[in-house]
Write a protein that holds these residues in place. Sequence first.
Motif, PDB file in Angstrom:
ATOM      1  N   GLY A  19       0.803  -1.210   0.000  1.00 23.91           N
ATOM      2  CA  GLY A  19       0.000   0.000   0.000  1.00 23.91           C
ATOM      3  C   GLY A  19       0.834   1.257   0.000  1.00 23.91           C
ATOM      4  N   ALA A  20       2.044   1.181   0.566  1.00 19.55           N
ATOM      5  CA  ALA A  20       2.903   2.358   0.591  1.00 19.55           C
ATOM      6  C   ALA A  20       3.627   2.575  -0.721  1.00 19.55           C
ATOM      7  CB  ALA A  20       3.927   2.230   1.734  1.00 19.55           C
ATOM      8  N   GLY A  21       3.429   1.660  -1.672  1.00 15.72           N
ATOM      9  CA  GLY A  21       3.891   1.919  -3.026  1.00 15.72           C
ATOM     10  C   GLY A  21       5.335   1.585  -3.280  1.00 15.72           C
ATOM     11  N   PHE A  22       5.854   0.538  -2.646  1.00 17.40           N
ATOM     12  CA  PHE A  22       7.248   0.215  -2.844  1.00 17.40           C
ATOM     13  C   PHE A  22       7.468  -0.707  -4.044  1.00 17.40           C
ATOM     14  CE2 PHE A  22       6.900   1.169   1.692  1.00 17.40           C
ATOM     15  CZ  PHE A  22       7.733   2.251   1.725  1.00 17.40           C
ATOM     16  N   ALA A  23       6.408  -1.255  -4.623  1.00 17.76           N
ATOM     17  CA  ALA A  23       6.560  -2.025  -5.843  1.00 17.76           C
ATOM     18  C   ALA A  23       6.562  -1.067  -7.019  1.00 17.76           C
ATOM     19  CB  ALA A  23       5.432  -3.039  -5.980  1.00 17.76           C
ATOM     20  N   GLY A  24       7.069  -1.530  -8.163  1.00 19.86           N
ATOM     21  CA  GLY A  24       7.440  -0.558  -9.159  1.00 19.86           C
ATOM     22  C   GLY A  24       6.793  -0.623 -10.512  1.00 19.86           C
ATOM     23  N   CYS A  25       5.590  -1.105 -10.671  1.00 21.01           N
ATOM     24  CA  CYS A  25       4.970  -1.061 -11.985  1.00 21.01           C
ATOM     25  C   CYS A  25       4.397   0.322 -12.242  1.00 21.01           C
ATOM     26  CB  CYS A  25       3.848  -2.099 -12.084  1.00 21.01           C
ATOM     27  SG  CYS A  25       4.457  -3.766 -12.333  1.00 21.01           S
ATOM     28  N   SER A  26       4.585   0.818 -13.456  1.00 15.60           N
ATOM     29  CA  SER A  26       4.014   2.108 -13.812  1.00 15.60           C
ATOM     30  C   SER A  26       2.767   1.905 -14.644  1.00 15.60           C
ATOM     31  CB  SER A  26       5.041   2.935 -14.592  1.00 15.60           C
ATOM     32  OG  SER A  26       5.380   2.267 -15.800  1.00 15.60           O
ATOM     33  N   THR A 235      -3.324  -2.014  -4.479  1.00 17.55           N
ATOM     34  CA  THR A 235      -2.446  -3.126  -4.810  1.00 17.55           C
ATOM     35  C   THR A 235      -1.004  -2.620  -4.808  1.00 17.55           C
ATOM     36  OG1 THR A 235      -2.258  -2.805  -7.215  1.00 17.55           O
ATOM     37  CG2 THR A 235      -4.283  -3.882  -6.404  1.00 17.55           C
ATOM     38  N   PRO A 236      -0.038  -3.522  -4.971  1.00 12.33           N
ATOM     39  CA  PRO A 236       1.356  -3.056  -5.069  1.00 12.33           C
ATOM     40  C   PRO A 236       1.643  -2.262  -6.331  1.00 12.33           C
ATOM     41  CG  PRO A 236       1.256  -5.377  -4.455  1.00 12.33           C
ATOM     42  CD  PRO A 236      -0.129  -4.988  -4.860  1.00 12.33           C
ATOM     43  N   PHE A 237       0.698  -2.202  -7.263  1.00  6.80           N
ATOM     44  CA  PHE A 237       1.017  -1.677  -8.580  1.00  6.80           C
ATOM     45  C   PHE A 237       0.221  -0.430  -8.976  1.00  6.80           C
ATOM     46  CE2 PHE A 237       1.049  -6.380  -8.578  1.00  6.80           C
ATOM     47  CZ  PHE A 237       2.420  -6.560  -8.492  1.00  6.80           C
ATOM     48  N   ASP A 238      -0.522   0.159  -8.054  1.00 12.09           N
ATOM     49  CA  ASP A 238      -1.414   1.250  -8.479  1.00 12.09           C
ATOM     50  C   ASP A 238      -1.333   2.481  -7.585  1.00 12.09           C
ATOM     51  OD1 ASP A 238      -2.637   0.268  -6.193  1.00 12.09           O
ATOM     52  OD2 ASP A 238      -4.657   0.270  -7.028  1.00 12.09           O
ATOM     53  N   ARG A 239      -0.198   2.715  -6.992  1.00  8.06           N
ATOM     54  CA  ARG A 239      -0.083   3.860  -6.093  1.00  8.06           C
ATOM     55  C   ARG A 239      -0.374   5.156  -6.843  1.00  8.06           C
ATOM     56  NH1 ARG A 239       2.004   5.424  -1.144  1.00  8.06           N
ATOM     57  NH2 ARG A 239       2.953   7.480  -1.077  1.00  8.06           N
ATOM     58  N   ASN A 240      -1.339   5.911  -6.338  1.00  2.00           N
ATOM     59  CA  ASN A 240      -1.699   7.237  -6.842  1.00  2.00           C
ATOM     60  C   ASN A 240      -2.178   7.231  -8.292  1.00  2.00           C
ATOM     61  OD1 ASN A 240      -1.071   8.357  -4.351  1.00  2.00           O
ATOM     62  ND2 ASN A 240       1.022   8.851  -4.951  1.00  2.00           N
ATOM     63  N   THR A 241      -2.638   6.091  -8.781  1.00  2.00           N
ATOM     64  CA  THR A 241      -3.219   6.055 -10.120  1.00  2.00           C
ATOM     65  C   THR A 241      -4.690   6.474 -10.111  1.00  2.00           C
ATOM     66  OG1 THR A 241      -3.773   3.704  -9.922  1.00  2.00           O
ATOM     67  CG2 THR A 241      -1.643   4.257 -10.895  1.00  2.00           C
ATOM     68  N   THR A 242      -5.300   6.560  -8.938  1.00  2.00           N
ATOM     69  CA  THR A 242      -6.643   7.119  -8.811  1.00  2.00           C
ATOM     70  C   THR A 242      -6.577   8.338  -7.891  1.00  2.00           C
ATOM     71  OG1 THR A 242      -7.313   5.800  -6.884  1.00  2.00           O
ATOM     72  CG2 THR A 242      -7.622   4.802  -9.063  1.00  2.00           C
ATOM     73  N   LEU A 243      -7.529   9.243  -8.068  1.00  2.00           N
ATOM     74  CA  LEU A 243      -7.532  10.498  -7.319  1.00  2.00           C
ATOM     75  C   LEU A 243      -8.179  10.308  -5.943  1.00  2.00           C
ATOM     76  CD1 LEU A 243      -6.723  13.481  -7.548  1.00  2.00           C
ATOM     77  CD2 LEU A 243      -8.919  13.934  -8.649  1.00  2.00           C
ATOM     78  N   TRP A 244      -8.060  11.296  -5.107  1.00  2.00           N
ATOM     79  CA  TRP A 244      -8.632  11.323  -3.757  1.00  2.00           C
ATOM     80  C   TRP A 244      -9.192  12.720  -3.516  1.00  2.00           C
ATOM     81  CZ3 TRP A 244      -3.660  10.505  -5.230  1.00  2.00           C
ATOM     82  CH2 TRP A 244      -2.778  11.589  -5.096  1.00  2.00           C
TER      83      TRP A 244
END
Length: 365
Positions: A19-26, A235-244
Amino acid sequence: MSRLRPSIALALLVALIAGAGFAGCSSTNPYYAPEKIHHRPDGFVNSDGQQVSKPFSMLLRWWRERWSQGLPAAPAQFVQGYGGFEVRTPDVEMLRDNRTRTTVTWVGHATLLVQVDGLNILTDPHFSERAFPVQWMGPRRRVPPAMPLGALPRIDLVVISHNHYDHLDRDTVLALNRQPGGPPLFAVPLGVDLWMRDQGISNVRRFDWWDMFRLPQLPGAELHFVPAKHWSSRTPFDRNTTLWGGWVLRTPGFSFYFAGDTGWSPADFEAIGARLGPFDLAAIPVGAYEPRWFMGEQHVDPTEAVLIHRAVRARRSVGIHWGAFELTDEPLDAPIGALPAALDAACVPREQFEVWKHGETRVLR
């Protein structure tokens, strides 16, 4: 509070790392608008152009500290495994029959039932036992929802602030989508509409910051999506890909601000107050804030919540985002004492900003 078994603790740690976004898929942002400061080709940032970011070393430090100190600290008492708070039973019959009075019921955590001129609205609905992708592990409720999902009146509108598991619960939104009489309208941030589509939910309207929509069910009613300082990930792969963000409901006789989940951002809240305030009622988070060195960017504490109350020009506010899930280090009941102390320090009358009982309904008009 008993500590987690090592296997569960490890699984939770892995989930938090994800959740903290340490995985790296763009990924590509399908709604990218280069003229907007919070847009990026691969997702979104806050209004200051920055992301809420936690190095892996900070996460490990937090986990090491809370493990060694036996945190989170427990509230004063537990009753049958739940936090020992008073939980009021809402008047379900009144809520179902109500077509004229303006009422707000705190169901728990960030879930509020708002009734305005016959319109029934839910904020960040969460009725599951755990805030996690699965229901056999993860943060478990310490206080049950004040009313079961099936006892709700028919819901017309659901607003979602962001996609974290304690605010966007899959089982709950799927159940609401199946409600008798047809699904509600789901108002969601950019990108969450794609997740909704994948769940088979089609009655969805997506919003960017400062977008406005006139509700057809209620003449003169406007729904606005407004900025917050936070982040997103499922997921590990979607950090900040959706808005809040947060939500503003304005009707001819009532104005309501729902902050969702946020850190302190003076420019954002002053803009909300100047453009859309004042508000008859604001729902502002007051929990899940310790330790400040780790949570300060993304969660306000009671002192900062009072600053939001002032900045958005709320006449009255209710504290949310506390008392249900043990997400951070402070006791679940900490806001009960911390919020009045923060109000006193800021010379704000206590009756302007309160924490309600779980399940409490206030008739506002």
